[in-house]
Design an enzyme around this catalytic site. Structure first.
Site, PDB file in Angstrom:
ATOM      1  N   ARG A 244     -17.270-116.835  -2.247  1.00 21.18           N
ATOM      2  CA  ARG A 244     -18.546-116.192  -1.926  1.00 21.18           C
ATOM      3  C   ARG A 244     -18.575-114.857  -2.655  1.00 21.18           C
ATOM      4  O   ARG A 244     -17.531-114.209  -2.817  1.00 21.18           O
ATOM      5  CB  ARG A 244     -18.694-115.954  -0.414  1.00 21.18           C
ATOM      6  CG  ARG A 244     -19.058-117.188   0.397  1.00 21.18           C
ATOM      7  CD  ARG A 244     -20.487-117.691   0.106  1.00 21.18           C
ATOM      8  NE  ARG A 244     -20.820-118.880   0.886  1.00 21.18           N
ATOM      9  CZ  ARG A 244     -20.701-120.136   0.463  1.00 21.18           C
ATOM     10  NH1 ARG A 244     -20.240-120.391  -0.751  1.00 21.18           N
ATOM     11  NH2 ARG A 244     -21.058-121.141   1.234  1.00 21.18           N
ATOM     12  N   GLU A 273     -26.695-112.851  -4.748  1.00 23.45           N
ATOM     13  CA  GLU A 273     -27.207-114.029  -5.459  1.00 23.45           C
ATOM     14  C   GLU A 273     -28.486-114.595  -4.865  1.00 23.45           C
ATOM     15  O   GLU A 273     -29.253-115.272  -5.555  1.00 23.45           O
ATOM     16  CB  GLU A 273     -26.145-115.132  -5.513  1.00 23.45           C
ATOM     17  CG  GLU A 273     -25.854-115.785  -4.167  1.00 23.45           C
ATOM     18  CD  GLU A 273     -24.840-116.919  -4.280  1.00 23.45           C
ATOM     19  OE1 GLU A 273     -23.803-116.716  -4.928  1.00 23.45           O
ATOM     20  OE2 GLU A 273     -25.089-117.986  -3.717  1.00 23.45           O
ATOM     21  N   HIS A 305     -23.864-120.709  -8.820  1.00 22.25           N
ATOM     22  CA  HIS A 305     -23.452-121.415  -7.596  1.00 22.25           C
ATOM     23  C   HIS A 305     -23.563-122.930  -7.787  1.00 22.25           C
ATOM     24  O   HIS A 305     -24.182-123.631  -6.988  1.00 22.25           O
ATOM     25  CB  HIS A 305     -24.299-120.958  -6.393  1.00 22.25           C
ATOM     26  CG  HIS A 305     -23.570-121.118  -5.090  1.00 22.25           C
ATOM     27  ND1 HIS A 305     -23.581-120.169  -4.100  1.00 22.25           N
ATOM     28  CD2 HIS A 305     -22.792-122.126  -4.618  1.00 22.25           C
ATOM     29  CE1 HIS A 305     -22.859-120.582  -3.076  1.00 22.25           C
ATOM     30  NE2 HIS A 305     -22.363-121.781  -3.367  1.00 22.25           N
TER      31      HIS A 305
HETATM   32  P1  NAI Z   1     -11.331-124.248   4.255  1.00 19.25           P
HETATM   33  O1  NAI Z   1     -11.828-123.791   5.573  1.00 19.25           O
HETATM   34  O2  NAI Z   1     -10.749-125.620   4.110  1.00 19.25           O
HETATM   35  O3  NAI Z   1     -10.232-123.221   3.697  1.00 19.25           O
HETATM   36  C1  NAI Z   1     -10.372-121.824   3.748  1.00 19.25           C
HETATM   37  C2  NAI Z   1      -8.978-121.244   3.805  1.00 19.25           C
HETATM   38  O4  NAI Z   1      -9.098-119.830   3.667  1.00 19.25           O
HETATM   39  C3  NAI Z   1      -8.265-121.536   5.131  1.00 19.25           C
HETATM   40  O5  NAI Z   1      -6.985-122.072   4.881  1.00 19.25           O
HETATM   41  C4  NAI Z   1      -8.186-120.156   5.774  1.00 19.25           C
HETATM   42  O6  NAI Z   1      -7.044-120.000   6.605  1.00 19.25           O
HETATM   43  C5  NAI Z   1      -8.128-119.256   4.539  1.00 19.25           C
HETATM   44  N1  NAI Z   1      -8.403-117.857   4.814  1.00 19.25           N
HETATM   45  C6  NAI Z   1      -9.153-117.311   5.806  1.00 19.25           C
HETATM   46  N2  NAI Z   1      -9.086-115.976   5.744  1.00 19.25           N
HETATM   47  C7  NAI Z   1      -8.277-115.667   4.692  1.00 19.25           C
HETATM   48  C8  NAI Z   1      -7.800-114.441   4.138  1.00 19.25           C
HETATM   49  N3  NAI Z   1      -8.131-113.261   4.658  1.00 19.25           N
HETATM   50  N4  NAI Z   1      -6.983-114.517   3.064  1.00 19.25           N
HETATM   51  C9  NAI Z   1      -6.610-115.696   2.550  1.00 19.25           C
HETATM   52  N5  NAI Z   1      -7.020-116.896   3.035  1.00 19.25           N
HETATM   53  C10 NAI Z   1      -7.851-116.864   4.096  1.00 19.25           C
HETATM   54  O7  NAI Z   1     -12.554-124.036   3.242  1.00 19.25           O
HETATM   55  P2  NAI Z   1     -12.808-124.748   1.848  1.00 19.25           P
HETATM   56  O8  NAI Z   1     -13.546-126.022   2.065  1.00 19.25           O
HETATM   57  O9  NAI Z   1     -11.554-124.771   1.063  1.00 19.25           O
HETATM   58  O10 NAI Z   1     -13.851-123.720   1.184  1.00 19.25           O
HETATM   59  C11 NAI Z   1     -13.481-122.386   0.888  1.00 19.25           C
HETATM   60  C12 NAI Z   1     -14.728-121.586   0.586  1.00 19.25           C
HETATM   61  O11 NAI Z   1     -15.313-122.037  -0.625  1.00 19.25           O
HETATM   62  C13 NAI Z   1     -15.872-121.751   1.630  1.00 19.25           C
HETATM   63  O12 NAI Z   1     -15.708-120.859   2.734  1.00 19.25           O
HETATM   64  C14 NAI Z   1     -17.096-121.434   0.833  1.00 19.25           C
HETATM   65  O13 NAI Z   1     -17.399-120.048   0.979  1.00 19.25           O
HETATM   66  C15 NAI Z   1     -16.687-121.726  -0.606  1.00 19.25           C
HETATM   67  N6  NAI Z   1     -17.434-122.840  -1.190  1.00 19.25           N
HETATM   68  C16 NAI Z   1     -18.091-122.626  -2.365  1.00 19.25           C
HETATM   69  C17 NAI Z   1     -18.810-123.652  -2.955  1.00 19.25           C
HETATM   70  C18 NAI Z   1     -19.513-123.459  -4.268  1.00 19.25           C
HETATM   71  O14 NAI Z   1     -20.311-124.322  -4.671  1.00 19.25           O
HETATM   72  N7  NAI Z   1     -19.261-122.381  -5.003  1.00 19.25           N
HETATM   73  C19 NAI Z   1     -18.915-124.969  -2.313  1.00 19.25           C
HETATM   74  C20 NAI Z   1     -18.131-125.101  -1.109  1.00 19.25           C
HETATM   75  C21 NAI Z   1     -17.432-124.053  -0.568  1.00 19.25           C
END
Ligand code: NAI
Length: 356
Positions: A244, A273, A305
């Site tokens: 993000r 954005e 995005h």
């Molecule tokens: P997820 O929930 O599977 O993994 C997120 C990980 O980040 C978790 O393991 C969590 O413990 C960790 N985390 C939380 N706080 C943290 C911190 N302070 N430092 C380090 N790690 C931390 O989520 P997923 O599916 O892997 O997605 C991650 C992010 O990607 C989403 O939250 C979303 O913002 C973004 N995203 C972007 C997309 C795009 O098209 N650019 C599409 C889908 C998701």
């Protein structure tokens, strides 16, 4: 949950921030799930929430703004479900909706799509494929200025080893890179199996040649990349952000780029954005000076995005969103619910299957 009898009539869904590809994919499956959709091109916000009057549920995407004011209106209009057609939920004031409207999301539509885009950004930025493409189309086959570096033997730092971060980490391992990781909930079994090392965040910043952001945007992760953390990174490090926009303090990033204290940045997301992304502004002046400045750097690559944007992901987004809606109105099932207490790790969902 009040719910409705789906045998009597179709579920009425108000769909916000509609793009042609959304309508195409949702129209393909909506009848299978008993959902009738009214598509609104406008974003959902406190200014537009009244459009949801008479609908059972709303469907929102990443730049719809469901703040406390919008939540109040949706609740007053008797909307029972907010169905996010995305994984991230930082645009919803979960505290404001808690106990009033259930929120469901698509927790994973294609983690591969996002991880692969992060790697595509890195390869493009590092090997300057975007510049070579333009040069060769104009008959310029010179190589000056196109040198990159081998990924083999370099160190990648993955921040957030959830679904997407783990796939990105494994791809980087495939290049023969060392991979460091940081996550408040480390997955040590996976890391050991894949030869990945969890380290404190500052150590990751100091040692990585490539830093890829895959954590959610929360109050704790906002401006994770800031003046201080940029100052401890390697001078030629590259940052990839498909998480993000506000994970990075963009003004601090620009300062680092201007002073040559960073190798480059590839960004699929940007903190402001919502004013530009997903729309064609090519015939207008960009009034956001920060975005305009970013676009001038030779070592910055921006995509709008699009990391999620594969056919597989679009299909999964439509079918999971529609199933979330169908199941809730059929018998109250809320498999992909997210609530304020989920984010505080105090939710009873694991025991009861429901957030409230
Ligand atoms: P997820 O929930 O599977 O993994 C997120 C990980 O980040 C978790 O393991 C969590 O413990 C960790 N985390 C939380 N706080 C943290 C911190 N302070 N430092 C380090 N790690 C931390 O989520 P997923 O599916 O892997 O997605 C991650 C992010 O990607 C989403 O939250 C979303 O913002 C973004 N995203 C972007 C997309 C795009 O098209 N650019 C599409 C889908 C998701």
């Amino acid at each position: 949950m009040k719910g409705i009898k789906t045998e009597e009539r179709k579920i009425r869904l108000a769909f916000f921030d509609t793009k042609p590809y959304d309508q195409e994919n949702f129209d393909r499956y909506k009848d299978d799930y008993g959902v009738d959709i009214k598509y609104f091109p406008v974003k959902l916000s406190s200014d537009t929430a009244r459009l949801a009057s008479g609908y059972d549920a709303v469907c929102a995407f990443v730049n719809d703004e469901i703040d406390a004011a919008a939540a109040d209106i949706l609740y007053r209009e008797r909307v029972e479900l907010i169905a996010l057609r995305c994984a991230g939920y930082n645009n919803v004031d979960l505290q404001a909706v808690w106990g009033r409207i259930h929120v469901v999301r698509v927790p994973a539509y294609s983690p591969h799509a996002v991880a692969e885009h992060a790697v595509a950004l890195l390869l493009t930025l590092n090997r300057k494929i975007h510049k070579a493409y333009i040069r060769t189309r104009e008959g310029n086959f010179a190589l000056s200025g196109l040198a990159g570096f081998d990924l083999y033997g370099k160190t990648a730092g993955i921040i957030g080893t959830g679904q997407i971060g783990r796939i990105a980490a494994e791809i980087f391992r495939g290049f023969g890179m060392h991979v460091l990781a940081s996550d408040p909930y480390p997955n040590e079994v996976w890391a050991t199996e894949k030869g990945i090392l969890y380290v404190p965040l500052d150590e990751l910043f100091r040692k990585s040649d490539v830093i890829s952001l895959h954590c959610p945007l929360t109050p704790e992760t906002r401006y994770l990349v800031n003046e201080r953390t940029l100052s401890i990174m390697k001078k030629d490090a590259m940052i990839i952000n498909t998480g993000r926009g506000a994970l990075i303090d963009t003004k601090a990033l620009i300062h680092a780029l201007k002073t040559n204290s960073l190798g480059g940045a590839a960004l699929d997301v940007y903190e402001e954005e919502d004013k530009y992304f997903f729309e064609d502004h090519s015939s207008m002046v960009i009034k956001d000076d920060v975005l305009a400045r970013l676009l001038t750097f030779p070592n910055v690559l921006i995509t709008g995005h699009q990391a999620f944007f594969t056919q597989e992901a679009l299909t999964a987004i439509a079918t999971t969103t529609l199933e979330n809606i169908r199941a809730f109105f059929l018998d109250g099932t809320l498999t992909n619910e997210i609530c304020y207490r989920c984010t505080q790790k105090t939710c009873a969902r694991k025991e009861t299957g429901r957030c409230f």
